[in-house]
Structure formats: C-alpha cells, structure tokens
Motif scaffolding. Structure first.
Motif, PDB file in Angstrom:
ATOM      1  N   LYS A 429       0.811  -1.216   0.000  1.00 38.88           N
ATOM      2  CA  LYS A 429       0.000   0.000   0.000  1.00 38.88           C
ATOM      3  C   LYS A 429       0.843   1.264   0.000  1.00 38.88           C
ATOM      4  O   LYS A 429       0.578   2.218   0.732  1.00 38.88           O
ATOM      5  N   VAL A 430       1.887   1.253  -0.798  1.00 37.53           N
ATOM      6  CA  VAL A 430       2.760   2.424  -0.957  1.00 37.53           C
ATOM      7  C   VAL A 430       2.811   2.788  -2.433  1.00 37.53           C
ATOM      8  O   VAL A 430       2.922   1.921  -3.294  1.00 37.53           O
ATOM      9  N   GLU A 431       2.704   4.108  -2.735  1.00 36.09           N
ATOM     10  CA  GLU A 431       2.754   4.554  -4.116  1.00 36.09           C
ATOM     11  C   GLU A 431       4.184   4.513  -4.643  1.00 36.09           C
ATOM     12  O   GLU A 431       5.069   5.168  -4.088  1.00 36.09           O
ATOM     13  N   ILE A 432       4.402   3.735  -5.702  1.00 35.32           N
ATOM     14  CA  ILE A 432       5.694   3.730  -6.386  1.00 35.32           C
ATOM     15  C   ILE A 432       5.776   4.914  -7.350  1.00 35.32           C
ATOM     16  O   ILE A 432       6.808   5.571  -7.465  1.00 35.32           O
ATOM     17  N   ILE A 433       4.680   5.177  -8.041  1.00 30.42           N
ATOM     18  CA  ILE A 433       4.599   6.279  -9.003  1.00 30.42           C
ATOM     19  C   ILE A 433       3.363   7.106  -8.681  1.00 30.42           C
ATOM     20  O   ILE A 433       2.291   6.547  -8.414  1.00 30.42           O
ATOM     21  N   LEU A 434       3.503   8.413  -8.703  1.00 32.90           N
ATOM     22  CA  LEU A 434       2.382   9.325  -8.493  1.00 32.90           C
ATOM     23  C   LEU A 434       1.923   9.887  -9.827  1.00 32.90           C
ATOM     24  O   LEU A 434       2.733  10.133 -10.730  1.00 32.90           O
ATOM     25  N   GLN A 435       0.643  10.100  -9.921  1.00 39.52           N
ATOM     26  CA  GLN A 435       0.096  10.670 -11.145  1.00 39.52           C
ATOM     27  C   GLN A 435       0.622  12.092 -11.337  1.00 39.52           C
ATOM     28  O   GLN A 435       0.689  12.877 -10.393  1.00 39.52           O
ATOM     29  N   ASN A 436       1.029  12.388 -12.585  1.00 39.53           N
ATOM     30  CA  ASN A 436       1.517  13.711 -13.001  1.00 39.53           C
ATOM     31  C   ASN A 436       2.911  14.040 -12.471  1.00 39.53           C
ATOM     32  O   ASN A 436       3.348  15.191 -12.570  1.00 39.53           O
TER      33      ASN A 436
END
Length: 656
Positions: A429-436
C-alpha cells in the motif's frame, strides 16, 4: 527527445570491447553472448574453495588465483596457504596451549617437571623442531610486490636474519635434558623453570590463529571473540595461581605464607592440592569477591597481591568492554531503526501529516531495515563494476528479457540495461509512481503485485493489476509526459528501476533493437484496455497515425513526421510519439490561437511537429491539425515569423 534518440544509424559491432562500423566488404563476426564472459574464469565452487584457504594476513598478487594447481612454485617449496600446511599449523596450536599451561605449572611445581610431563615436553619440543625445519621451505609474501617468494636462499636468509628464528630455537631446546646429558646428573635449579618460560613465545601462533578466524566468514565472529576472551582469562588465572604458589614455596618460613597458614606441610602434600588452592585464590581475587579465607601473609605476597589486583582492573575492563561490544553489536541495527522511526513520528506530528502518509513512511522505514541484509547497497558500491554487473545479471536478467518491451532484442542490449538497473523494495500500500510526476524512471516488477489507478475529479479509479515481469511507468517515460497513472503496491514488492537518461544512452547505438522496442511498445498500446485508453486521449490519434504510416510507406515523409503530437496543460511540456524516426532535428510546438488569447477547449494543447521547409507548408500543416486556415505566424512575444531558418528547437508558434 526519445523518438529522435532512436534514429536510424549504421549498426555497430562490438569486438573484444571495441566498437567499429562494418564495411560492405568486411565479414560479419560471429555473434556471441557477452554474458558467459562474466563467469568464465572459474567455477563458483572452486572460487569459494580457493577464497576459504586464503589467510587474512596474506594478500595474493593481482591476477593470481589461490589454487595449488594454478600457482606453480619451485620444487620442495610449500605455499603458506596450502591446506595441509594449515592443518599442521592448527595441530601446533593445540601443542602451544599445552606448552603455555605446562611451562608455568612446572615452574611452580617442580615435582611435575620431573614426572610424566617431562617426557611429554620432549615430544612436544620435537614437533616444534620439525616446524623450524619446515619454515625453511615455506614461501613468504614480499610486502613490496605482494608476490610469493619461492627462492630457497631468500627464504632461508629471511628466516635466519629475523628474531623469530632465535626465539623459535630458544623456546624449543630442552635445556634440562641437555644439561643432564652433558653433566650426567640431574638438577632441579629454578633456572631451568625460567628457561622453560621461553615456550610462551609460541603463544603468538594462537594470536595469529584467532586473527585469521575473526576474519573467516565460515566461523561466527561472536563465538570466536568469546573463546578468545575465555582463553585470555584462563591464562591470567592460571599464571597468577602458579606464581603465587611459587612465592609461598620459596619462602623460608613455611607457615608464614598464605597457603602454609591453612595447609601445614603443603610442600609435602599433593601438587594437585596446592594447584587447587592456588586456582581458588586466583579466581576469587580476579572476580573481586575476596572472601579473605586465603590472604597474603608476608610482605612479598602482599606486594604481589597489589600488582595482581591492579592487573585485574585492566583485564576486567578489557573483558567487560569486549563482551559488551559483542552483545550491543547485535542490537545496533534495532537502536538505529527505533531512532529513525522516532524521528519520522516527530516530523509527521510537527508538520501534521495525515495518518495514511505517516503509515507509509513508517512502513517504508521498517522495510528498509528488514531488507538491508538483502540489498546491502553499501557493500555493492565497494565491489568492482564487473562483479556488480554479474550479480544483477544473475538476479534480474531472466525477468527483464521476458518483459514485453524487451522481447526479441539482442542479448548485448539486455546485458547493458540490467547492469544499470537498481533494485528496491516497497512495502504494501505504498505509491511507487504518483500521477503527473516527472517521468524520471520506469520499473520492472521482480516479485509482488501493484495496482494501476487514476485520480479524476477527486475519485480513485482502478484500471489494472500488474505482477512479476510487468512494467510500470514506461508510458510516461517513452512519451516524455507526466506519469498518467498512480502505481500502488498490493503487497511486499521488489522492483528494479532504470532511469530515462540511462535508457536513452544505452538504446541509441542499437538501431535494430530500438525499432524492436518501438514495435513492442506500439503493439502493447494497441492492446490496452479501454479504461486506460480513455485516460490517454492522445493515444488514439497517435495509434491512427502509426497505422497510416504502416499502410502508406511511400507517402510524403514530412507529412507523416509532422503528425507527432504533444499536449500539455501548461503548454510548456512536450510529448512525442515513439514512432517518429525522422532525420530532421528541428521541432516546434504550434498553437491555433493568438498568444494573448485564452485557448478554446478544442485548442488547449499544442502540437509538436517537425518544422517544414516553407511557411506555406507550415500553414498547411496547422490547417490539418486545427481544422482552420491561418495566415499569420507569431512567437510568444507577438513577433511575426517571416523566416523559418531563424526558429529553434521547441519554439512555440501561434498560427491564426
């Protein structure tokens, strides 16, 4: 830009580390995978066996393999790391332990020196005499060249001119036996007991053994240090006990001694009774218990007690310090982790970060410490590049070459890509890539699973799930646009990442591989789910242009090249189609409105095109893109463009 970086070039052939462009008449060299060259020196089992035989005090010469069959020495010369010589040295260490105990014991208890121990001493001395002879045949390491010297004359000269030879001989000669042979009588003078103390010189072998074991990864460092501390303590206790008994034995008044006041006639009692009393006193004094039942009586014993207790202060500090260091060393990582977590909590509370973000920070920090023994970035950084590359090839090559993007490419390209990849772990539950976010890297999943999602109007929308062997973030990297999706881990995941810059630099010289990557990527885009295509509206136009190019390969190339589009809400960023392989170098961004006017919804985004040769062609290209004919071309500051040669790469042109 990525599309131009994969432009057509003459193929290059790598021969023994040198690149050359083949001529029409030159024969093509035999294709050979570069990967086996990384492992062709020795088998892994042989390497491990060789390394295990290397002494910590011996640095082999560069380019040599520590192997008896490989390194040729002169006849009748022994390699210092030969396993048979190592076994002999280990056997001598056992005899050294006996010598250290017996030499002091026989000084205090003369009866033992004339009994069974005296015969065993002669046998032990014979083994050390053999070792002295063997030393004349053992090669040594030249500290200036780090090469083994196997010349018999140099070996002998070095040994004879060092103090080691004199001390080895002096500690081996049985002086009491020699005196008995030449004088034909037996003497129990104390001088022979003191001469026997020269055997303590052999203790340096024990010190060398522990030094080597502490650096040998096959043995536990904790237990090696532990046994060394126990050995030092026992030697100190035994030595003090024997010296204290010797003081009492040589005092003129037997009852005026520490043991005579308790055991009358102790000189005529069993030597083991006296040794037991002596050891009891020494241990009680060393541990600072001091019951007082055995205490110094005469002046000589009191002086010795004072020096022994001062010595005990240093010995106790040494033992406690080392034991504390061994125990605390295992908990250092735990302390560091707790300190890091406390710092994160203080930072999150001070800045009032949301609980979800705080949990992600804590999970990442805990995972970092749990997987430290697996990553060991600090260790890998200290290794040569070839070894680091071999490790990466072994761990990640199969996964990388089976991803859709790199299917069918050359082994040379895969080898170079894997060598530049960096491994990372991500908790659930960790973001590897964020949008934008800026597209700096793309990721290959080695293990685990991630969700691909999109945020629209504050709502989270699930798009797809990726598993081992899939790619994440490659669309943003290849199109050079902000990342279009959020990539979030579902469980513990291991990934390898490759930067955009490294990817371009590696692919540039491989023209055929570049075209294969483009083909794989195009096919992947065509097979994307409708939900993901809806999030990337420019893909429909790009894919249609690729189809037109495939169906009409003889059409005007400039018109096809001009159909590379770019859209960015700020009109600052650019996007390029990976199918653009033009030889032109100047590209501009065109807009269908006046620079001071707000764009309509239809013309929000600019279009990236290759600059044609004439103004008329540029106006026609703008009409094709925006659906209306313009007659004026200006730049951002309102200056009208009359000569296209004055334009530069990535200029913004407004046509209305």
């Amino acid at each position: 830009m990525w599309g131009r970086d994969l432009g057509f070039r003459a193929p290059r052939i790598r021969i023994h580390g040198v690149q050359r462009t083949p001529t029409p008449n030159s024969p093509m060299p035999e294709t050979r995978s570069p990967l086996p060259l990384l492992f062709r020196r020795r088998s892994s089992g042989q390497i491990i066996r060789n390394i295990a035989t290397v002494s910590s005090s011996l640095l082999p010469a560069f380019g040599t393999v520590i192997d008896e069959g490989y390194l040729k020495l002169k006849k009748h010369v022994i390699a210092p790391y030969d396993h048979r010589y190592r076994m002999w040295q280990t056997f001598l260490v056992v005899l050294v332990v006996y010598s250290a105990w017996a030499s002091i014991f026989e000084l205090a208890f003369k009866k033992a020196a004339t009994g069974t121990l005296s015969h065993f001493d002669l046998v032990v001395d014979a083994f050390f005499a053999i070792d002295i002879v063997l030393t004349f045949f053992v090669a040594y390491l030249d500290t200036t060249t780090y090469l083994l010297v196997d010349d018999h004359k140099k070996i002998a000269t070095r040994y004879l001119t060092k103090p080691w030879f004199i001390m080895d001989v002096a500690s081996t000669l049985p002086f009491q036996t020699i005196y008995r042979i030449f004088s034909r009588r037996t003497s129990h003078a104390d001088v022979f007991g003191f001469l026997n103390l020269l055997r303590l010189w052999r203790l340096r072998r024990v010190s060398q053994l522990f030094t080597r074991l502490e650096k040998d990864t096959r043995f536990s460092y904790f237990w090696t240090r532990y046994f060394k501390l126990v050995g030092v303590t026992l030697l100190a206790v035994h030595s003090a006990a024997c010296v204290y008994y010797w003081l009492a034995y040589h005092h003129p008044l037997e009852d005026d001694t520490w043991i005579g006041s308790e055991v009358h006639g102790f000189k005529h009692r069993s030597i083991w009774l006296g040794y037991t009393y002596s050891m009891y006193w020494s241990i009680v004094t060393l541990t600072t218990v001091g019951y007082g039942d055995l205490h110094a009586v005469n002046t000589g014993e009191k002086v010795f007690n004072m020096f022994y207790m001062l010595f005990n202060i240093g010995l106790t500090a040494y033992i406690i310090g080392n034991m504390t260091n061994l125990v605390v060393h295992s908990a250092v990582r735990t302390f560091a982790m707790r300190d890091s977590i406390n710092e994160i909590l203080r930072y999150a509370n001070k800045n009032r970060l949301p609980e979800s973000l705080k949990e992600q920070m804590l999970a990442h920090m805990q995972l970092r410490f749990k997987t430290a023994e697996l990553k060991q970035e600090e260790v890998l950084e200290d290794l040569p590049k070839a070894i680091r590359s071999s490790i990466s090839q072994h761990l990640f090559r199969n996964t990388v070459e089976n991803t859709y993007l790199f299917k069918g490419v050359s082994e040379d390209l895969v080898t170079q890509l894997v060598s530049e990849m960096k491994a990372e772990y991500f908790p659930p539950k960790v973001e590897i890539i964020l949008q934008n976010e800026i597209p700096t890297d793309f990721y290959v999943l080695i293990s685990g699973a991630v969700d691909v999602m999109s945020y629209k109007n504050g709502t989270e929308q699930f798009l797809s799930k990726l598993g081992a062997g899939d790619l994440a973030g490659e669309i943003g990297v290849l199109f050079n646009i902000p990342q279009p999706f959020v990539v979030r881990t579902k469980r513990l995941s291991q990934v390898v990442r490759l930067s955009h810059q490294h990817f371009k630099q590696i692919v540039q010289p491989h023209t055929e591989d570049g075209k294969k990557i483009i083909s794989n990527f195009t096919q992947y885009l065509k097979e994307l789910k409708k939900d993901m295509l809806d999030e990337l509206p420019f893909l429909t136009e790009s894919l249609e242009e690729m189809d037109i190019q495939e169906r009409n390969p003889n059409d005007d190339q400039r018109d096809v090249q001009a159909e590379n589009t770019v859209e960015d809400e700020s009109t600052e960023g650019t996007r390029e189609s990976p199918a653009s392989l033009s030889t032109k170098s100047i590209r501009v961004i065109i807009h269908g409105h006046h620079p001071k006017e707000l764009p309509t919804e239809k013309y929000t985004f600019g279009k990236l095109v290759y600059l044609p040769e004439t103004v008329e062609e540029l106006l026609g290209l703008a009409e094709k893109k925006f659906g209306k004919r313009g007659n004026k071309i200006v730049v951002e500051d309102g200056t009208q463009v009359e000569d296209l040669d004055a334009l530069r790469e990535d200029d913004h042109l407004f046509i209305f």
